[in-house]
Design a protein around this motif. Structure first.
Motif, PDB file in Angstrom:
ATOM      1  N   GLU A  18       0.820  -1.213  -0.195  1.00  0.00           N
ATOM      2  CA  GLU A  18       0.034  -0.009  -0.050  1.00  0.00           C
ATOM      3  C   GLU A  18       0.880   1.284   0.066  1.00  0.00           C
ATOM      4  O   GLU A  18       2.021   1.366   0.927  1.00  0.00           O
ATOM      5  N   LEU A  19       0.666   2.119  -1.049  1.00  0.00           N
ATOM      6  CA  LEU A  19       1.368   3.207  -1.016  1.00  0.00           C
ATOM      7  C   LEU A  19       0.443   4.569  -0.966  1.00  0.00           C
ATOM      8  O   LEU A  19      -0.709   4.560  -1.628  1.00  0.00           O
ATOM      9  N   ASP A  20       0.917   5.561  -0.197  1.00  0.00           N
ATOM     10  CA  ASP A  20       0.051   6.921  -0.282  1.00  0.00           C
ATOM     11  C   ASP A  20       0.475   7.777  -1.343  1.00  0.00           C
ATOM     12  O   ASP A  20       1.672   8.190  -1.569  1.00  0.00           O
ATOM     13  N   GLU A  21      -0.468   7.916  -2.283  1.00  0.00           N
ATOM     14  CA  GLU A  21      -0.295   8.773  -3.312  1.00  0.00           C
ATOM     15  C   GLU A  21       0.277  10.196  -3.041  1.00  0.00           C
ATOM     16  O   GLU A  21       0.775  10.750  -4.109  1.00  0.00           O
ATOM     17  N   LYS A  22      -0.253  10.619  -1.960  1.00  0.00           N
ATOM     18  CA  LYS A  22       0.026  11.961  -1.721  1.00  0.00           C
ATOM     19  C   LYS A  22       1.468  12.104  -1.293  1.00  0.00           C
ATOM     20  O   LYS A  22       2.007  13.336  -1.833  1.00  0.00           O
ATOM     21  N   PHE A  23       2.040  11.338  -0.702  1.00  0.00           N
ATOM     22  CA  PHE A  23       3.609  11.245  -0.299  1.00  0.00           C
ATOM     23  C   PHE A  23       4.382  10.992  -1.793  1.00  0.00           C
ATOM     24  O   PHE A  23       5.290  11.475  -1.762  1.00  0.00           O
ATOM     25  N   PHE A  24       3.917   9.960  -2.542  1.00  0.00           N
ATOM     26  CA  PHE A  24       4.676   9.398  -3.696  1.00  0.00           C
ATOM     27  C   PHE A  24       4.058  10.423  -4.783  1.00  0.00           C
ATOM     28  O   PHE A  24       3.581   9.842  -5.863  1.00  0.00           O
ATOM     29  N   PRO A  75       7.048  -1.557  13.048  1.00  0.00           N
ATOM     30  CA  PRO A  75       7.731  -2.665  13.450  1.00  0.00           C
ATOM     31  C   PRO A  75       8.464  -2.241  14.832  1.00  0.00           C
ATOM     32  O   PRO A  75       8.852  -1.176  15.138  1.00  0.00           O
ATOM     33  N   MET A  76       8.636  -3.281  15.610  1.00  0.00           N
ATOM     34  CA  MET A  76       9.004  -3.290  17.116  1.00  0.00           C
ATOM     35  C   MET A  76      10.098  -2.884  17.166  1.00  0.00           C
ATOM     36  O   MET A  76      10.855  -2.177  18.036  1.00  0.00           O
ATOM     37  N   TYR A  77      11.297  -3.339  16.216  1.00  0.00           N
ATOM     38  CA  TYR A  77      12.536  -3.007  16.281  1.00  0.00           C
ATOM     39  C   TYR A  77      13.400  -1.965  15.684  1.00  0.00           C
ATOM     40  O   TYR A  77      14.393  -1.390  15.847  1.00  0.00           O
ATOM     41  N   VAL A  78      12.347  -0.978  15.286  1.00  0.00           N
ATOM     42  CA  VAL A  78      12.632   0.485  14.688  1.00  0.00           C
ATOM     43  C   VAL A  78      12.040   1.718  15.509  1.00  0.00           C
ATOM     44  O   VAL A  78      10.954   1.520  15.925  1.00  0.00           O
ATOM     45  N   VAL A  79      12.916   2.589  15.716  1.00  0.00           N
ATOM     46  CA  VAL A  79      12.643   3.742  16.109  1.00  0.00           C
ATOM     47  C   VAL A  79      11.486   4.622  15.219  1.00  0.00           C
ATOM     48  O   VAL A  79      11.797   4.520  13.907  1.00  0.00           O
ATOM     49  N   LYS A  80      10.413   4.863  15.735  1.00  0.00           N
ATOM     50  CA  LYS A  80       9.320   5.559  14.921  1.00  0.00           C
ATOM     51  C   LYS A  80       9.633   6.313  13.995  1.00  0.00           C
ATOM     52  O   LYS A  80       9.089   6.613  12.796  1.00  0.00           O
ATOM     53  N   GLU A  81      10.695   7.459  14.158  1.00  0.00           N
ATOM     54  CA  GLU A  81      11.015   8.375  13.400  1.00  0.00           C
ATOM     55  C   GLU A  81      11.757   7.667  11.927  1.00  0.00           C
ATOM     56  O   GLU A  81      11.906   8.457  10.736  1.00  0.00           O
ATOM     57  N   LYS A  82      12.267   6.391  11.894  1.00  0.00           N
ATOM     58  CA  LYS A  82      12.902   5.869  10.868  1.00  0.00           C
ATOM     59  C   LYS A  82      12.005   5.305  10.155  1.00  0.00           C
ATOM     60  O   LYS A  82      12.570   4.625   8.726  1.00  0.00           O
ATOM     61  N   VAL A  83      10.641   5.140  10.329  1.00  0.00           N
ATOM     62  CA  VAL A  83       9.823   4.483   9.422  1.00  0.00           C
ATOM     63  C   VAL A  83       9.107   5.441   8.446  1.00  0.00           C
ATOM     64  O   VAL A  83       8.612   6.482   8.901  1.00  0.00           O
ATOM     65  N   ASN A  84       8.826   4.950   7.236  1.00  0.00           N
ATOM     66  CA  ASN A  84       8.139   5.601   6.285  1.00  0.00           C
ATOM     67  C   ASN A  84       6.699   4.814   6.529  1.00  0.00           C
ATOM     68  O   ASN A  84       6.180   4.196   5.868  1.00  0.00           O
ATOM     69  N   THR A  85       5.711   5.635   6.879  1.00  0.00           N
ATOM     70  CA  THR A  85       4.412   5.456   7.198  1.00  0.00           C
ATOM     71  C   THR A  85       3.703   5.583   5.926  1.00  0.00           C
ATOM     72  O   THR A  85       2.376   5.283   6.003  1.00  0.00           O
ATOM     73  N   SER A  86       4.325   5.798   5.030  1.00  0.00           N
ATOM     74  CA  SER A  86       3.695   6.063   3.381  1.00  0.00           C
ATOM     75  C   SER A  86       3.741   4.857   2.692  1.00  0.00           C
ATOM     76  O   SER A  86       2.952   4.503   1.737  1.00  0.00           O
ATOM     77  N   VAL A  87       4.355   3.658   3.181  1.00  0.00           N
ATOM     78  CA  VAL A  87       4.343   2.443   2.642  1.00  0.00           C
ATOM     79  C   VAL A  87       4.006   1.352   4.077  1.00  0.00           C
ATOM     80  O   VAL A  87       4.613   1.445   4.788  1.00  0.00           O
TER      81      VAL A  87
END
Length: 112
Positions: A18-24, A75-87
């Motif tokens: 799933e990809l956010d069209e507004k981001f991409f 994902p539990m193993y990642v700091v929230k700021e490192k996640v691309n929530t647009s994917v």
């Protein structure tokens, strides 16, 4: 004596990207194409993401994308700021990459 077997493994992973069209948007693609690969649309981008995840696993950093959401969760193993929530990668209940169908064909190699 050592026996040697040639193995062919055919794997099938099924998930949705799933990809956010507004981001991409067009600006994002121009920047991505300048620094990484030449993709023109969301379908090509989804294939790229799917290939990386299938080859390296869901818990990987994807060049130009980052770490992705999994079933709508960070994902539990990642700091929230490192996640691309647009994917977001969506698996069926209980499935994970590499945890799905896998056929293995073997044939014994004859020594000369």
């Amino acid at each position: 004596m050592t026996k040697k077997f040639k193995c062919e493994v055919i794997r099938t992973d099924k998930f949705s990207v799933e990809l956010d069209e507004k981001f991409f948007n067009e600006e994002w693609f121009e920047n991505f194409n300048r620094h990484f690969y030449d993709y023109e649309d969301l379908e090509e981008l989804s294939k790229y993401i799917a290939q990386v995840i299938t080859r390296r696993g869901i818990e990987t950093f994807i060049d130009g994308i980052g770490v992705v959401m999994q079933n709508g969760e960070i994902p539990m193993y990642v700091v929230k700021e490192k996640v691309n929530t647009s994917v977001n990668i969506v698996f069926e209940l209980g499935d994970q990459v590499g945890d799905q169908e896998c056929d293995v064909y073997t044939s014994e190699e004859v020594s000369q």
